[in-house]
Design an enzyme around this catalytic site. Sequence first.
Site, mmCIF file in Angstrom:
data_model
loop_
_atom_site.group_PDB
_atom_site.id
_atom_site.type_symbol
_atom_site.label_atom_id
_atom_site.label_comp_id
_atom_site.label_asym_id
_atom_site.label_seq_id
_atom_site.Cartn_x
_atom_site.Cartn_y
_atom_site.Cartn_z
ATOM 1 N N TYR A 207 0.833 -1.203 0.000
ATOM 2 C CA TYR A 207 0.000 0.000 0.000
ATOM 3 C C TYR A 207 0.867 1.253 0.000
ATOM 4 O O TYR A 207 0.641 2.195 -0.773
ATOM 5 C CB TYR A 207 -0.921 -0.006 1.219
ATOM 6 C CG TYR A 207 -1.913 1.142 1.249
ATOM 7 C CD1 TYR A 207 -3.055 1.118 0.450
ATOM 8 C CD2 TYR A 207 -1.706 2.244 2.078
ATOM 9 C CE1 TYR A 207 -3.969 2.161 0.472
ATOM 10 C CE2 TYR A 207 -2.616 3.290 2.107
ATOM 11 C CZ TYR A 207 -3.737 3.246 1.303
ATOM 12 O OH TYR A 207 -4.628 4.290 1.326
ATOM 13 N N LYS B 160 0.998 4.177 -2.977
ATOM 14 C CA LYS B 160 0.628 5.588 -2.769
ATOM 15 C C LYS B 160 1.803 6.522 -3.046
ATOM 16 O O LYS B 160 1.605 7.656 -3.504
ATOM 17 C CB LYS B 160 0.094 5.784 -1.349
ATOM 18 C CG LYS B 160 -1.256 5.119 -1.123
ATOM 19 C CD LYS B 160 -2.315 5.631 -2.111
ATOM 20 C CE LYS B 160 -3.680 5.027 -1.863
ATOM 21 N NZ LYS B 160 -4.711 5.537 -2.808
#
Length: 333
Positions: free
Chosen positions: A237, A241
């Site tokens: 994750y 990002k």
Amino acid sequence: MITKFRGVRSITSQLGARRCSRLPFSTTASTHTALGQLTGPLPPYGRVGVARALEVSPTAEPTPTIFANEFSLADHVALVSGANRGIGLEMALALVEAGARSVYCLDLPQTPGEEWMKVNEFAKKLKGTGGEGRLEYISGDVTDQEAMWNVGKTIGDREGRMDICIAAAGILKGDTSCLTYPGKQFKQVIDVNVNGVLFTAQAAGQQMQRFGNGGSIIMIASISGHGANKGHPWTSYNTSKSAVLQMARSMACELGPQRIRVNTISPAYINTSMTGQFLATRPEVEEMWVEQHPLGRIGRPDELRGAAVWLASDASSFCTGSDFFVSGGYQAW
């Protein structure tokens, strides 16, 4: 309404006498022409702020423009991914309230959920938005590039314009050690959070380019793109990002000459319905998250509305390639 598819301006301040004397043009009408070339074309509604105040007739009875013009999204068309619920739906509704005539909400389920349906009924009843206030649901997979491009083209054909894109679709897998992280799962996160954001931006950006009116692309990044999350092994994750942040900067530089602006919003922990369900089973995590924010709490989805509308509107017309924290001060420690 449910639809299924296949597949700037800035005002130059008054220049001091010394600086003016060095300008290679006289301070007459040609001055305004040259400065206009430097600062770009005025929006359709003309000058605002101090420039408007200096030009207005002494007998005029002016009205405020900040919300009627700069922040208004009247007649705008938007594509928002991940908008069946959560942050995506929150932002889609905000665009309608700011006057957008149609906001296309794209998400994976074949039919919208109960939350979307209730919000859609609410949007239809809104008064004084300056637009039709129309939400439309599209079933689509952001990881399918060709399908996303087709979605963008179909919206463009129907609406005759594309002004706003919010790429909010994303996934987060559970805590997994970086040393044993399954490659298949890592790829899945990257496919949605990176490729999906790119394909969504392409779908809208192609139509912005097609109609030549510029536009605003907003990508939902995260504080997780700026650093690791204490207490959470979220390598996939965080990596995804961080990639979104760099993607936005790169696209902003490339698309700037076409007046297509690209920016990111980096939220901290936001209490969506999905987050709430997770925290209900992990109260110790909620306490940890709260302590990590100087405001002493986590955020609400509605607290992203202002940033989204500002970035979508002319109020941010000189802003591109930037990231905006909506984080309760998370990054300030």
